[in-house]
Design an enzyme around this catalytic site. Structure first.
Site, PDB file in Angstrom:
ATOM      1  CB  VAL A  86     -58.143 -58.507  33.319  1.00 12.62           C
ATOM      2  CG1 VAL A  86     -57.380 -59.826  33.356  1.00 12.62           C
ATOM      3  CG2 VAL A  86     -59.320 -58.547  34.290  1.00 12.62           C
ATOM      4  CG  ASP A  87     -53.153 -54.324  32.507  1.00 17.80           C
ATOM      5  OD1 ASP A  87     -53.830 -54.009  31.514  1.00 17.80           O
ATOM      6  OD2 ASP A  87     -52.809 -53.503  33.374  1.00 17.80           O
TER       7      ASP A  87
END
Length: 192
Positions: A86-87
């Site tokens: 999850v950037d």
């Protein structure tokens, strides 16, 4: 350090597959669990990475484009080996958190807590939460972001982006006893 994570951040951007020869060499020398991410788009690639010695595979943009990849990969090699990436970057006029891909340049419209929860439900056994805004800044982790995502998931969470000192890592681990602290720049850059 109890795990080594190697992420080829340009593989997906440049349309390249994982460099299996390099990864195999790393796995042969690594004396701790190895996690690899970058350019992973298929279940066959996931399985091949496991066969060359990788314990965990981090999947980012491919999970957005093809969510079934997480389901299929977890079924093939086990959830414990699948890390959902999850950037996150602050975007828009109000600087709200948003999941991004392609080295932080492509917005997805996904809110991080919902997306992390979705990855967990698809079968990811771990979440890697990366604050793109803090990455490389060495000014500390984004605790506001961590608070939100930590409350949304039950699987292990590893946090990346912002560690500039051992104090930053200590503060993270003391605030969240069951959390992984990842760092890159801290171990590479020594002074100005």
């Amino acid at each position: 350090v109890d795990e080594l994570m190697v992420v080829d951040i340009d593989a997906t951007v440049n349309g390249k597959d994982p460099n299996y020869e390099m990864i195999s060499n790393l796995a042969a020398e690594c004396r701790m669990p190895l996690c690899y991410g970058g350019g992973v788009k298929t279940v066959d690639q996931v399985e091949r990475l496991v066969t060359v010695g990788v314990e965990k595979i981090a999947i980012g943009s491919a999970a957005i484009e093809k969510p079934d990849l997480i389901v299929q990969a977890a079924a093939r090699v086990g959830s414990q080996s699948i890390v959902g990436v999850v950037d996150v970057r602050s975007t828009g006029f109000f600087r709200n958190y948003e999941v991004v891909t392609m080295n932080g340049r492509k917005r997805t419209g996904f809110e991080p807590t919902d997306y992390a929860y979705r990855l967990e439900n698809l079968g990811a056994g771990e979440i890697l939460l990366n604050s793109v805004d803090c990455d490389g800044e060495m000014k500390g982790y984004d605790f506001n972001l961590i608070d939100q995502v930590k409350k949304a998931v039950k699987v292990p969470l590893t946090v990346l982006g912002g560690a500039g000192s051992l104090y930053d890592i200590k503060k993270l681990v003391q605030s969240y006893p069951v959390i992984g602290a990842a760092a890159g720049s801290l171990f590479v850059f020594k002074g100005k």
